[in-house]
Motif scaffolding. Structure first.
Motif, PDB file in Angstrom:
ATOM      1  N   ASN B 380     -38.090  34.126  53.230  1.00 20.46           N
ATOM      2  CA  ASN B 380     -37.259  35.327  53.167  1.00 20.46           C
ATOM      3  C   ASN B 380     -37.682  36.137  51.942  1.00 20.46           C
ATOM      4  N   ASP B 381     -38.949  36.607  51.981  1.00 13.24           N
ATOM      5  CA  ASP B 381     -39.555  37.229  50.807  1.00 13.24           C
ATOM      6  C   ASP B 381     -40.530  38.324  51.273  1.00 13.24           C
ATOM      7  N   PRO B 382     -40.155  39.593  51.076  1.00 14.58           N
ATOM      8  CA  PRO B 382     -40.977  40.697  51.591  1.00 14.58           C
ATOM      9  C   PRO B 382     -42.441  40.620  51.156  1.00 14.58           C
ATOM     10  N   GLU B 383     -42.685  40.369  49.882  1.00 16.64           N
ATOM     11  CA  GLU B 383     -44.075  40.330  49.392  1.00 16.64           C
ATOM     12  C   GLU B 383     -44.865  39.218  50.079  1.00 16.64           C
ATOM     13  N   ALA B 384     -44.232  38.062  50.218  1.00 19.76           N
ATOM     14  CA  ALA B 384     -44.931  36.924  50.819  1.00 19.76           C
ATOM     15  C   ALA B 384     -45.214  37.183  52.301  1.00 19.76           C
ATOM     16  N   ILE B 385     -44.294  37.888  52.983  1.00 16.59           N
ATOM     17  CA  ILE B 385     -44.504  38.197  54.398  1.00 16.59           C
ATOM     18  C   ILE B 385     -45.707  39.118  54.569  1.00 16.59           C
ATOM     19  N   VAL B 386     -45.801  40.128  53.691  1.00 14.72           N
ATOM     20  CA  VAL B 386     -46.935  41.058  53.775  1.00 14.72           C
ATOM     21  C   VAL B 386     -48.234  40.320  53.430  1.00 14.72           C
ATOM     22  N   ALA B 387     -48.199  39.472  52.409  1.00 15.57           N
ATOM     23  CA  ALA B 387     -49.402  38.710  52.038  1.00 15.57           C
ATOM     24  C   ALA B 387     -49.843  37.809  53.194  1.00 15.57           C
ATOM     25  N   GLY B 388     -48.870  37.245  53.901  1.00 20.17           N
ATOM     26  CA  GLY B 388     -49.201  36.386  55.042  1.00 20.17           C
ATOM     27  C   GLY B 388     -49.879  37.163  56.158  1.00 20.17           C
ATOM     28  N   ALA B 389     -49.399  38.380  56.418  1.00 19.44           N
ATOM     29  CA  ALA B 389     -50.000  39.210  57.468  1.00 19.44           C
ATOM     30  C   ALA B 389     -51.432  39.581  57.098  1.00 19.44           C
TER      31      ALA B 389
END
Lengths: 458, 446
Positions: B380-389
């Protein structure tokens, strides 16, 4: 396809708030009653309001869309509409309107000449006959709703498909001009926030609609314009679609490639909002009051969708699409030409009747054109090679219904054996711009004053 | 006069651009490893590639059956797309695509996947070789002979179709050094080809029949002679307007800005020395304009192949046929003989087509849908979600502003997600970020 980056966001917002102060846009008073659609007025209004509400609904996520939709919906109903239909490949003028009364015709066309009586006689000149597949146009011509240009073209004709088509698309014999004639018209009178003002009913943009600044749209079918992603739904999906528009508004700092991609994203997000009432949950938005030709071809479906969109008051202004069929008939011309022409003419007749049933016929003018006609003498493959002057049509309840330029005649072909032009497409464009769209042609068509304007309206 | 060569930093970002322009984008880690070789070696690895060896899973249809490119509807497209995805010779495939656009032949009128595939092999065989040789071969190619009426062109009934396009689109350019008279005379020189129609087989036995050839005297470009079809081709290649046309056109596939006068002249000089394609390509791929100039919109099939290469996914569905068509590019079906219009790849409809392409490319890795897979695996972490994509798509270079918008979207979507949404929303948001990244202006261009 460049658009509106110079238009500042704050200015848009200011204008939007000013508009919003007046309450809901005046959808009811200006809108025509959709005669014959089978919808009662209340359903229709609800659908009309659906458009407005979609705009309001979207505003929480994308403030810019707020005033765009309002301005667009309010501006639409009164404006004239031009529909450009392209016969791709160079349609054979001597088959569309055949000089069956001229003995030279069967000499030049021993295999391809249409016999007398094969198609309806042309009432303005008894030496000419319609192609049998164009009987629907002959019928509309009898009602005074078709003007024929039997020899339209330009001086020093170019026999390349691509160059000649380009000339017609940009409205000038200029290879370097990069904007379409209708695109330049929209750049002059159009709005920064209404992609529907210039609509290609096609898989891709029709080049005549290419603008320098204003947004335009291409849609295959208005009821299928949606953005769905696997594993995304609800409010996250709404936000995702709004983010497409935000990605499109990141400045591209003069990089033309990025600008093209950004504009496509931004315009797609806007178009999505505009077409909200046409997505399936709203039901039978595409029901037509008259039957269109059946089958797989997109052309009748696109015309039916176009009439529906006009009926729903969407802010369309200039529309372009390609006719079915292939007109570059180097071989086996007789069969290929008949099929394409028949579906084209049947669909155009249905479209005219549809507009009449909806009470919209006075607002719409259809222009049918091709990049050139074909060689007077047939070739050895049962076909014809590239020629010069061709045949075009104007269709609509307001047209003058009289020939524009006389039939060029087979006795005075040019040095390449092609028909000579008796009217110029730039003169026709100037007349359409001035008499139908109400703007100064000199601002759109280079050297417009050099070309005489035909009488196009009654 | 030596041509300018790019001397700036050749890092992963530059290698990434080179792989997109001269191929179909990097596989995971490929940009970094190519960058480590330096510019000259990197370019040579593309223009002088090793023998073919396929990388990744072999292609199949939705039911796991192998492709039937000569027979099954759409499998022609899939067969070539698979080569683009799995090749170790990306420039060879990319140049084959360039020639397919240059000599744009459509199966819409050829009507034989077999003949189209034969033409495709011809283009690939000559992809980096001599243009002179390629032009001779394409003139006598069965698919081309059908497409531009070559077999209908005979001495008592000439057909101008091929003669015109040979000069207008293939060698000289419209309005460059030929007249309508030349078109007619070239048509005469090109007479003589024919074929036989066999029930159940279509057109077979394509051959030159001297009795159909007009052996009389012709005047082409002011020269007089009893020109044959080979003379017709040679006259075009040796025309003074040919080298300028060739260089302008080839350059335009790789760099979106016009070459400066010095570059144009230098490339013409290289080309005139034997009409070889490879040395011209090597000069273009090392040119500063490729690395310093603006971005180009990726053609739809390049976009598709690149997504699959980045994801390490092979051809496992026939959906790519209609998906590519929806974005404006069905292989073996260019819109007309002038090929695809590279200036008009993107509009509201083809953008939507690319959206569907990205959606399908990502549909094997959708989060939160499979049973037994816990939604809470997504942070539940916006930065981590974008990094994952970004990691999923091979860490492509994107603008800071794009990164910021994606994070803002993720943050905004997760902000109000409490209760059941706190568990359910992170995978939704991650799926949406991947989709948005894949269709972003940054990834539509290279």
């Amino acid at each position: 396809m460049a658009c509106c980056h110079e238009h500042s966001r704050s200015e848009l917002l200011r204008r939007g708030l000013a508009e919003a102060g007046r309450g809901l846009p005046p959808i009811e008073p200006g809108m025509p009653v959709p005669a014959g659609t089978g919808l009662d007025r209340r359903t229709f209004l609800a659908r009309g309001l659906g458009l407005a509400l979609a705009v309001y609904g979207g505003s929480a996520l994308l403030p810019r869309a707020f005033e765009e939709g309002i301005a667009a919906a309010a501006a639409a109903p009164q404006s004239k509409v031009l529909v450009s239909v392209f016969l791709d490949g160079g349609a054979d003028a001597l088959s569309l309107l055949a000089p069956t009364g001229d003995p030279l015709y069967s000499q030049l066309r021993p295999r391809l000449a249409l016999p007398v009586g094969a198609g309806p006689a042309f009432s303005e000149d008894e030496t000419l006959s319609w192609h049998p597949a164009l009987a629907p146009l002959a019928q509309l011509h009898g009602e005074g709703k078709v003007s024929v240009m039997p020899g339209i073209g330009y001086d020093h004709p170019n026999q390349s498909h691509f160059t000649s088509r380009h000339f017609w698309e940009v409205g000038a014999a200029d290879e370097r001009l990069a904007t379409g004639w209708l695109g330049r018209y929209l750049d002059r009178v159009g709005s920064h926030d209404n992609p529907l003002q210039g609509l290609s009913l096609d898989w891709s943009l029709q080049p005549s609609l290419a603008t320098a600044r204003m947004p335009v749209a291409a849609v295959d079918a208005p009821d299928q314009y949606d953005f769905w992603a696997q594993g995304v739904w609800g409010e996250v999906s709404d936000r995702m679609i709004a983010t497409i528009g935000r990605l499109g508004s990141i400045p591209s700092h003069g990089d033309p490639g990025l600008e093209v991609a950004s504009d496509a994203a931004g315009q797609s997000a806007r178009l999505y909002e505009q077409l909200t009432p046409f997505r399936p949950k709203d039901g039978k938005a595409l029901a037509s009051p008259v039957p269109y030709p059946a089958g797989d071809d997109a052309f009748p479906r696109r015309l039916a969708g176009l009439a529906s969109m006009l009926g729903a008051g969407l802010p369309l202004h200039v529309v372009a699409l390609s006719a079915p069929g292939g007109y570059d008939t180097h071989d086996n011309q007789a069969a290929e030409l008949a099929d394409g022409l028949k579906l084209t003419a049947d669909s155009l007749l249905a479209f005219q009747r549809d507009l009449e049933a909806r009470g919209l016929a006075d607002r719409v003018l259809v222009h049918v054109w091709s990049e050139f006609g074909r060689r007077a003498k047939e070739n050895g493959s049962g076909g014809t090679d590239h020629g010069a002057a061709g045949t075009g049509f104007l269709i609509g309840s307001r047209v003058a219904g009289k020939m524009i330029g006389e039939f060029p005649g087979l006795g005075k072909l040019d040095e390449d054996g092609n028909l000579r032009a008796t009217s110029d497409f730039r003169g026709l464009y100037s007349a359409i711009l001035e008499d139908w769209l109400g703007t100064d042609a000199a601002a759109i068509v280079p050297d417009a004053r050099k070309f005489s304007r035909p009488t196009i309206l009654r | 006069m030596p041509l300018p060569v790019y001397t700036g930093r050749f890092g992963p970002t530059q290698a990434e651009r080179l792989l997109w322009r001269a191929g179909f984008g990097p596989r995971r880690g490929e940009a970094r490893s190519l960058a480590s070789r330096g510019l000259d070696d990197a370019v040579r690895s593309l223009t002088r590639p090793p023998g073919e060896r396929w990388v990744g899973p072999p292609p199949h249809d939705d039911k796991g059956r192998p492709l039937a490119p000569a027979d099954a509807y759409g499998h022609d497209h899939l067969w070539w797309l698979d080569r683009m995805v799995r090749t170790r010779r990306p420039l060879v495939e990319r140049m084959t695509l360039v020639w397919h656009d240059w000599f744009a032949t459509s199966n819409a009128s050829v009507g034989s996947q077999k003949l189209m595939l034969a033409q495709n092999r011809l283009l690939r065989r000559n992809a980096l070789g001599s243009f002179d040789h390629l032009l001779v071969a394409i003139t006598a190619n069965p698919a081309m002979l059908i497409w531009l009426s070559g077999t209908d062109n005979r001495k008592d009934a000439p057909n101008e179709n091929y003669g015109r396009e040979l000069m207008e689109l293939f060698t000289l350019g419209e309005g460059h050094g030929y007249t309508e008279h030349d078109v007619r005379e070239q048509a005469r020189a090109l007479t003589g080809w024919t074929s036989t129609w066999k029930q159940g087989k279509g057109q077979v036995d394509f051959r030159f029949d001297p009795s159909r050839h007009d052996s009389g005297s012709k005047t082409v470009f002011g020269k007089r002679g009893t020109f044959s079809w080979r003379d017709s081709v040679a006259l075009c290649v040796h025309h003074p307007q040919h080298a300028p046309f060739f260089v302008r056109k080839l350059w335009s596939y790789f760099v979106p800005t016009l070459p400066d006068a010095r570059t144009q002249a230098g490339l013409e000089e290289i080309y005139r020395n034997g009409f070889e394609v490879r040395p011209v390509l090597e000069a273009i791929l090392r040119h500063p304009a490729l690395y310093n100039g603006p971005r180009m919109v990726k053609p739809p099939v390049v976009y598709v192949a690149g997504l699959l290469r980045a994801l390490g996914r092979g051809i496992d569905t026939t959906a790519w046929v209609w998906l590519s068509e929806g974005a404006g590019q069905r292989l073996f079906y260019p819109p007309n003989v002038s090929g695809w219009d590279d200036t008009r790849w993107l509009d509201t409809n083809t953008f939507r087509g690319r959206w569907s392409i990205a959606n399908t490319a990502l549909d094997k890795v959708t989060l939160g849908e499979r049973k037994g897979k816990k939604a809470s695996k997504v942070p539940n972490d916006p930065e981590a979600i974008v990094a994952g994509a970004l990691a999923l798509l091979g860490d492509p270079t994107i603008r800071r502003e794009t990164h910021r918008e994606l994070v803002a979207f993720a943050r905004g979507s997760l902000k109000g997600a409490t209760g059941w949404k706190a568990e359910a929303y992170p995978p939704l948001v991650a799926n949406a970020v991947r989709q948005l990244l894949a269709v972003s202006p940054d990834l539509q261009t290279c």
